[in-house]
Scaffold this active site. Structure first.
Site, PDB file in Angstrom:
ATOM      1  N   GLU A   1       0.847  -1.191   0.000  1.00 31.94           N
ATOM      2  CA  GLU A   1       0.000   0.000   0.000  1.00 31.94           C
ATOM      3  C   GLU A   1       0.888   1.248   0.000  1.00 31.94           C
ATOM      4  O   GLU A   1       1.905   1.298   0.670  1.00 31.94           O
ATOM      5  CB  GLU A   1      -0.878  -0.008   1.253  1.00 31.94           C
ATOM      6  CG  GLU A   1      -1.748   1.230   1.429  1.00 31.94           C
ATOM      7  CD  GLU A   1      -2.496   1.233   2.757  1.00 31.94           C
ATOM      8  OE1 GLU A   1      -3.518   1.931   2.838  1.00 31.94           O
ATOM      9  OE2 GLU A   1      -2.047   0.554   3.707  1.00 31.94           O
TER      10      GLU A   1
ATOM     11  N   LYS B   1      -9.677   2.538  -2.238  1.00 34.15           N
ATOM     12  CA  LYS B   1      -9.857   1.953  -0.908  1.00 34.15           C
ATOM     13  C   LYS B   1     -11.209   2.362  -0.328  1.00 34.15           C
ATOM     14  O   LYS B   1     -11.516   3.538  -0.179  1.00 34.15           O
ATOM     15  CB  LYS B   1      -8.723   2.407   0.003  1.00 34.15           C
ATOM     16  CG  LYS B   1      -8.707   1.755   1.380  1.00 34.15           C
ATOM     17  CD  LYS B   1      -7.489   2.257   2.168  1.00 34.15           C
ATOM     18  CE  LYS B   1      -7.370   1.600   3.529  1.00 34.15           C
ATOM     19  NZ  LYS B   1      -6.184   2.126   4.269  1.00 34.15           N
TER      20      LYS B   1
ATOM     21  N   CYS C   1      -5.397  -2.890   2.775  1.00 32.96           N
ATOM     22  CA  CYS C   1      -5.123  -2.792   4.207  1.00 32.96           C
ATOM     23  C   CYS C   1      -6.373  -2.905   5.091  1.00 32.96           C
ATOM     24  O   CYS C   1      -6.865  -4.001   5.328  1.00 32.96           O
ATOM     25  CB  CYS C   1      -4.360  -1.492   4.482  1.00 32.96           C
ATOM     26  SG  CYS C   1      -3.418  -1.510   6.038  1.00 32.96           S
TER      27      CYS C   1
END
Length: 255
Positions: free
Chosen positions: A40, A106, A140
Site C-alpha cells: 500500500e 480503498k 489494508c
C-alpha cells in the site's frame, strides 16, 4: 499463476527513491512471473499529507508501473496517492503487461489515523479478470470488513496490499486466513517493513494462504522478493467437492 510478493522498507514521501528501490528488487527476479505485488502507498508510505505527494493518473509512478509491466511481461499492482477532481484517493492499480489499467479506490478508510479526513472513500468493489483468474483488489484496513468481499462473484484470488503495523500483526495473520477460508479463495497479503515517519514499526508478514487456510508462503519478516505458484484447478476441485459457497447468504451491501 506465479506471483512475486515484494516486501520492503519505504522511504517516507520520497517517490523517486521508492521507485528506484522497487525497480532494483524487481530486477532481482530470475524467473518469469505473472503478477508483481507491491505494498500500500508503495511510493510514499502511509502518509496523511496527500497534497505533498499526490500524483495524477498520468503521473510518473503510473508510467513507471506501465514500463515495468511491459518489460517483465507481468501485471503489476500496488496502491498510490492519487488526486482527481479535487479529491485524494488511496488507489490500488492493476497494470496489465499491455499497459491497460484497472483500479480500486480503498473503501474502508482508516479513521484511527485520520485517513477519512484526507482521502475520499471508494464506492465500488473491483474484480479484475487476468489470465482466466478473477482477482479481487483490497487495501489494508479493508481486511477487517468481510461483508464487502463476500464471494458472490466466485473470484479466485483475494489480494491485499498494506501498511499494517507490528502492534496488530496477530489480527493481520488471523484475518487473512479467515478471508481465505470463508471465501474458499486464495489470499495474498503484501505488507511493508521498517519504521515510518510516525515511528510505527512494521514487520511485514507478507504471506500467501490457500482456499482452506493453509500457508503456501508463511509470514515473512525480512526484506525480500518471494515467488509462489497458485493452482486454480486445485481450488476449483476443492470448491466442487465442498461446495460451501453454494450455501452462502444472499444480501446487498449498501454503500
Amino acid at each position: 499463476m506465479k506471483i512475486a510478493l515484494i516486501q520492503s522498507e519505504l522511504v517516507w514521501e520520497e517517490t523517486s527513491a521508492n521507485r528506484k528501490n522497487f525497480e532494483s528488487k524487481i530486477k532481482q527476479l530470475d524467473q518469469e512471473v505473472n503478477l508483481i505485488v507491491l505494498p500500500e502507498m508503495f511510493s510514499t508510505g502511509f502518509t496523511m499529507n496527500p497534497s505533498a505527494v499526490a500524483e495524477t493518473m498520468e503521473g510518473e509512478t503510473i508510467l513507471w508501473m506501465k514500463a515495468v509491466a511491459k518489460e517483465k511481461n507481468s501485471a503489476v499492482t500496488g496502491s498510490l496517492v492519487i488526486t482527481e477532481n479535487g479529491n485524494y484517493y488511496n488507489r490500488m492499480f492493476f497494470v496489465f503487461p499491455s499497459g491497460e489499467i484497472q483500479y480500486y479506490d480503498k473503501r474502508h478508510l482508516f479513521s484511527l489515523a485520520g485517513e477519512d479526513k484526507f482521502y475520499t472513500a471508494g464506492t465500488q468493489k473491483v474484480i479484475v479478470d487476468y489470465l482466466c483468474w478473477k482477482i479481487c483488489l483490497q487495501v489494508c484496513y479493508d481486511l477487517r470488513f468481510p461483508v464487502f468481499v463476500h464471494n458472490v462473484e466466485n473470484y479466485d484470488l483475494l489480494l491485499y496490499v498494506a501498511n499494517w503495523p507490528k502492534v496488530r500483526t496477530n489480527a493481520w495473520d488471523a484475518l487473512l486466513k479467515a478471508r481465505a477460508i470463508e471465501n474458499l479463495s486464495y489470499v495474498v497479503g503484501v505488507n511493508r517493513i521498517g519504521l515510518d515517519a510516525n515511528n510505527y514499526e512494521h514487520t511485514g508478514h507478507s504471506q500467501v494462504v490457500d482456499f482452506l487456510g493453509n500457508y503456501i508462503l508463511e509470514p515473512q519478516e525480512t526484506e525480500g522478493v518471494f515467488v509462489v505458484g497458485l493452482d486454480k484447478n486445485e481450488m476449483l476441485e476443492t470448491r466442487k467437492k465442498l461446495d460451501f459457497l453454494s450455501d452462502k447468504d444472499v444480501f446487498k451491501v449498501k454503500i
